[in-house]
Design a protein around this motif. Structure first.
Motif, PDB file in Angstrom:
ATOM      1  N   SER A  94       0.821  -1.216   0.000  1.00  0.00           N
ATOM      2  CA  SER A  94       0.000   0.000   0.000  1.00  0.00           C
ATOM      3  C   SER A  94       0.853   1.263   0.000  1.00  0.00           C
ATOM      4  N   GLU A  95       2.099   1.158   0.455  1.00  0.00           N
ATOM      5  CA  GLU A  95       2.988   2.316   0.480  1.00  0.00           C
ATOM      6  C   GLU A  95       3.742   2.519  -0.841  1.00  0.00           C
ATOM      7  N   MET A  96       3.648   1.556  -1.734  1.00  0.00           N
ATOM      8  CA  MET A  96       4.340   1.688  -3.016  1.00  0.00           C
ATOM      9  C   MET A  96       3.685   2.777  -3.843  1.00  0.00           C
ATOM     10  N   GLU A  97       4.518   3.552  -4.518  1.00  0.00           N
ATOM     11  CA  GLU A  97       4.002   4.607  -5.376  1.00  0.00           C
ATOM     12  C   GLU A  97       3.708   4.033  -6.761  1.00  0.00           C
ATOM     13  N   GLU A  98       2.663   4.550  -7.367  1.00  0.00           N
ATOM     14  CA  GLU A  98       2.311   4.128  -8.712  1.00  0.00           C
ATOM     15  C   GLU A  98       3.321   4.718  -9.688  1.00  0.00           C
ATOM     16  N   THR A  99       3.767   3.923 -10.621  1.00  0.00           N
ATOM     17  CA  THR A  99       4.766   4.391 -11.570  1.00  0.00           C
ATOM     18  C   THR A  99       4.119   5.164 -12.716  1.00  0.00           C
ATOM     19  N   GLU A 100       4.821   6.151 -13.189  1.00  0.00           N
ATOM     20  CA  GLU A 100       4.363   6.890 -14.364  1.00  0.00           C
ATOM     21  C   GLU A 100       5.120   6.449 -15.612  1.00  0.00           C
ATOM     22  N   LEU A 144       6.981   0.547 -18.587  1.00  0.00           N
ATOM     23  CA  LEU A 144       6.853  -0.474 -17.543  1.00  0.00           C
ATOM     24  C   LEU A 144       5.397  -0.889 -17.374  1.00  0.00           C
ATOM     25  N   GLN A 145       4.487   0.074 -17.429  1.00  0.00           N
ATOM     26  CA  GLN A 145       3.062  -0.243 -17.308  1.00  0.00           C
ATOM     27  C   GLN A 145       2.621  -1.188 -18.423  1.00  0.00           C
ATOM     28  N   PHE A 146       3.026  -0.902 -19.657  1.00  0.00           N
ATOM     29  CA  PHE A 146       2.658  -1.772 -20.768  1.00  0.00           C
ATOM     30  C   PHE A 146       3.339  -3.125 -20.668  1.00  0.00           C
ATOM     31  N   THR A 147       4.580  -3.141 -20.219  1.00  0.00           N
ATOM     32  CA  THR A 147       5.283  -4.416 -20.050  1.00  0.00           C
ATOM     33  C   THR A 147       4.518  -5.308 -19.089  1.00  0.00           C
ATOM     34  N   LEU A 148       4.083  -4.738 -17.977  1.00  0.00           N
ATOM     35  CA  LEU A 148       3.321  -5.516 -16.995  1.00  0.00           C
ATOM     36  C   LEU A 148       1.976  -5.968 -17.553  1.00  0.00           C
ATOM     37  N   LYS A 149       1.322  -5.104 -18.326  1.00  0.00           N
ATOM     38  CA  LYS A 149       0.039  -5.479 -18.928  1.00  0.00           C
ATOM     39  C   LYS A 149       0.208  -6.660 -19.884  1.00  0.00           C
ATOM     40  N   PHE A 150       1.265  -6.628 -20.697  1.00  0.00           N
ATOM     41  CA  PHE A 150       1.467  -7.715 -21.649  1.00  0.00           C
ATOM     42  C   PHE A 150       1.927  -8.995 -20.955  1.00  0.00           C
ATOM     43  N   TYR A 151       2.693  -8.883 -19.873  1.00  0.00           N
ATOM     44  CA  TYR A 151       3.040 -10.076 -19.098  1.00  0.00           C
ATOM     45  C   TYR A 151       1.788 -10.689 -18.476  1.00  0.00           C
TER      46      TYR A 151
END
Length: 101
Positions: free
Chosen positions: A76-82, A86-93
């Motif tokens: 919960s303390e992790m910040e969301e990345t901009e 990386l966001q797309f990499t995670l989506k495709f994984y």
């Protein structure tokens, strides 16, 4: 190639994400898997062609060990990345996991 022939990479990746999802929904799993791998490779991700049971067990154990060390508070303390790459990499994984399962 996806990255070299686009004006807006985010729009192109969104389109590929949707297309892979449609292929998966239409039970075109092999084509969805191959396209997902191609996109990830163009995002500089290296996916081995195959893994034997021993290699897979090691990866699962290492990943499980890392996740087990994280508490709910840590997450919960992790910040969301901009970082959109990386966001797309995670989506495709994530898609790749669904397709492979």
């Amino acid at each position: 190639e996806i990255i070299k022939n686009t004006i807006c990479i985010e729009d192109s990746l969104d389109a590929y994400y949707l297309y892979v999802g449609i292929l998966f929904a239409c039970e075109e799993r092999e084509e969805a898997y191959l396209l997902c791998r191609e996109v990830l490779s163009q995002l500089n991700e290296i996916i081995p062609d195959s893994m034997d049971a021993e290699e897979l067990a090691v990866v699962i154990e290492e990943t499980g060990g890392l996740l087990a060390k994280m508490s709910v508070d840590d997450l919960s303390e992790m910040e969301e990345t901009e970082n959109t790459s990386l966001q797309f990499t995670l989506k495709f994984y994530t898609l790749l996991c669904f397709i492979s399962y």
